[in-house]
Design an enzyme around this catalytic site. Sequence first.
Site, PDB file in Angstrom:
ATOM      1  CB  SER A 191       9.351  -3.683   4.006  1.00 21.64           C
ATOM      2  OG  SER A 191       8.741  -4.790   3.604  1.00 21.64           O
ATOM      3  CG  HIS A 221       7.701  -2.954   8.116  1.00 23.57           C
ATOM      4  ND1 HIS A 221       6.837  -2.465   8.898  1.00 23.57           N
ATOM      5  CD2 HIS A 221       6.857  -3.439   6.911  1.00 23.57           C
ATOM      6  CE1 HIS A 221       5.655  -2.428   8.680  1.00 23.57           C
ATOM      7  NE2 HIS A 221       5.693  -2.663   7.052  1.00 23.57           N
ATOM      8  CG  ASP A 273       5.141  -5.852   5.108  1.00 24.35           C
ATOM      9  OD1 ASP A 273       4.335  -4.932   5.916  1.00 24.35           O
ATOM     10  OD2 ASP A 273       6.264  -5.303   4.367  1.00 24.35           O
ATOM     11  CG  MET A 301       0.986  -9.300   3.007  1.00 25.13           C
ATOM     12  SD  MET A 301       1.323  -9.155   1.284  1.00 25.13           S
ATOM     13  CE  MET A 301       2.483  -7.359   1.425  1.00 25.13           C
ATOM     14  CG  HIS A 329       1.935  -3.941   8.409  1.00 29.40           C
ATOM     15  ND1 HIS A 329       2.401  -3.295   7.225  1.00 29.40           N
ATOM     16  CD2 HIS A 329       0.770  -3.860   8.752  1.00 29.40           C
ATOM     17  CE1 HIS A 329       1.176  -2.945   6.663  1.00 29.40           C
ATOM     18  NE2 HIS A 329       0.298  -3.037   7.692  1.00 29.40           N
ATOM     19  CG  MET A 379      -0.992  -5.753   5.865  1.00 29.90           C
ATOM     20  SD  MET A 379       0.153  -5.485   4.513  1.00 29.90           S
ATOM     21  CE  MET A 379       1.564  -6.248   5.025  1.00 29.90           C
ATOM     22  CG  MET A 435      -1.304   0.846   5.358  1.00 28.61           C
ATOM     23  SD  MET A 435       0.486   0.031   5.253  1.00 28.61           S
ATOM     24  CE  MET A 435       0.563  -0.299   3.532  1.00 28.61           C
ATOM     25  N   GLY A 449      -0.535  -4.687   0.256  1.00 30.02           N
ATOM     26  CA  GLY A 449      -0.539  -5.980  -0.389  1.00 30.02           C
ATOM     27  C   GLY A 449       0.771  -6.179  -1.346  1.00 30.02           C
ATOM     28  CG  PHE A 450       1.007  -6.279  -4.473  1.00 34.66           C
ATOM     29  CD1 PHE A 450       1.411  -7.402  -4.718  1.00 34.66           C
ATOM     30  CD2 PHE A 450      -0.420  -5.710  -4.409  1.00 34.66           C
ATOM     31  CE1 PHE A 450       0.214  -8.311  -5.127  1.00 34.66           C
ATOM     32  CE2 PHE A 450      -1.391  -6.701  -4.571  1.00 34.66           C
ATOM     33  CZ  PHE A 450      -0.883  -7.922  -4.918  1.00 34.66           C
ATOM     34  N   GLY A 451       4.786  -4.597  -2.650  1.00 32.49           N
ATOM     35  CA  GLY A 451       6.130  -3.700  -2.536  1.00 32.49           C
ATOM     36  C   GLY A 451       5.870  -2.807  -3.600  1.00 32.49           C
ATOM     37  N   GLY A 452       6.643  -1.839  -3.704  1.00 31.76           N
ATOM     38  CA  GLY A 452       7.038  -1.226  -5.196  1.00 31.76           C
ATOM     39  C   GLY A 452       5.860  -0.461  -5.733  1.00 31.76           C
ATOM     40  CG  ASP A 502       4.398   0.186   5.138  1.00 34.75           C
ATOM     41  OD1 ASP A 502       5.287   0.022   4.040  1.00 34.75           O
ATOM     42  OD2 ASP A 502       3.928  -1.011   5.616  1.00 34.75           O
ATOM     43  N   GLY A 503       4.840   2.678   2.380  1.00 34.02           N
ATOM     44  CA  GLY A 503       4.261   2.482   1.255  1.00 34.02           C
ATOM     45  C   GLY A 503       4.895   3.391   0.212  1.00 34.02           C
ATOM     46  N   GLY A 516      10.951  -0.722   1.650  1.00 28.29           N
ATOM     47  CA  GLY A 516      11.058  -1.945   1.092  1.00 28.29           C
ATOM     48  C   GLY A 516      11.784  -1.984  -0.415  1.00 28.29           C
TER      49      GLY A 516
HETATM   50  C1  DX5 Z   1       2.600  -3.273   1.683  1.00 29.06           C
HETATM   51  C2  DX5 Z   1       3.283  -3.241   2.722  1.00 29.06           C
HETATM   52  C3  DX5 Z   1       5.008  -2.638   2.732  1.00 29.06           C
HETATM   53  C4  DX5 Z   1       5.564  -2.686   1.594  1.00 29.06           C
HETATM   54  C5  DX5 Z   1       6.565  -1.453   1.398  1.00 29.06           C
HETATM   55  O1  DX5 Z   1       1.445  -3.935   1.643  1.00 29.06           O
HETATM   56  O2  DX5 Z   1       2.952  -3.230   4.007  1.00 29.06           O
HETATM   57  O3  DX5 Z   1       5.483  -2.669   3.956  1.00 29.06           O
HETATM   58  O4  DX5 Z   1       6.199  -3.709   1.225  1.00 29.06           O
HETATM   59  O5  DX5 Z   1       7.332  -1.463   0.239  1.00 29.06           O
HETATM   60  P1  DX5 Z   1       7.640  -0.289  -0.749  1.00 29.06           P
HETATM   61  O6  DX5 Z   1       8.604   0.482   0.321  1.00 29.06           O
HETATM   62  O7  DX5 Z   1       8.488  -0.860  -1.711  1.00 29.06           O
HETATM   63  O8  DX5 Z   1       6.563   0.243  -1.105  1.00 29.06           O
HETATM   64 ZN    ZN Z   2       4.256  -3.041   5.733  1.00 28.33          ZN
END
Ligand code: DX5
Ligand code: ZN
Length: 216
Positions: A7, A32, A34, A36, A65, A67, A136, A141-144, A174-175, A196
């Site tokens: 991602s 990938h 993302d 948003m 993806h 969102m 999911m 909404g957020f990575g990490g 994903d996530g 990600g």
């Molecule tokens: C979350 C995204 C993911 C996310 C993955 O809303 O759809 O793709 O960025 O990040 P990690 O691998 O850091 O959870």
């Molecule tokens: Zn994603």
Amino acid sequence: MVKIAPSILSADFSKLGEDIKSLEKYGADFIHIDVMDGMFVPNISFGIPIMKGIRKITNLTFDVHLMIEEPARYVEDFVKAGADIITVHYEADRHIDRTINYIKGFGVKAAVALNPATPVESIKHLIPNLDMVLIMSVNPGFGGQKYINYCSEKIKEVKELSNKYNKNLMIQVDGGIGKGNIKEVVDCGANVIVAGSAVFKDGKIEENIKDLKGEF
Ligand code: DX5
Ligand code: ZN
């Protein structure tokens, strides 16, 4: 064959082109992307102009993806920007069956994403017509963020439906996936893994992808 879909939400945007070249070189299968909108999820990322820009520098599959609320409004724009796979959220679209057919009408692959709390049962009847299901494993909404454990059960449920109704279905998760849990996710039946932070950690893309692929 299990695919890795980094991602780019976790990429270094001051050198996005360079990061994408590294992903290509070190064995990423998909990119990938993302998107948003600040409505469907409480964050805004990037959209069509960025995609058009990076489309010029790579032939890797663009796994988009969305969102965003009412995603059908933007499907054509994302196709024109170079999407190969378009994923829409079940929760964001009142007419998901229509939208899937609409996406496929452009000759690109169509997928549905489910938030953690949405049951797999909701999309059972769509499975024969889908190219991919995205489970999911964090609230989008957020990575990490941290992997939500009950999602492993959902992956198994999708795998069962795929065995019954669509053997070619891609099962994406994903996530919160990293070295410590990628094997579990693959063992449950996932065959496209989004990562990600685990891919971009410390800027060591080559090493990180190798580490992830070494786990299964
Ligand atoms: C979350 C995204 C993911 C996310 C993955 O809303 O759809 O793709 O960025 O990040 P990690 O691998 O850091 O959870
Ligand atoms: Zn994603």
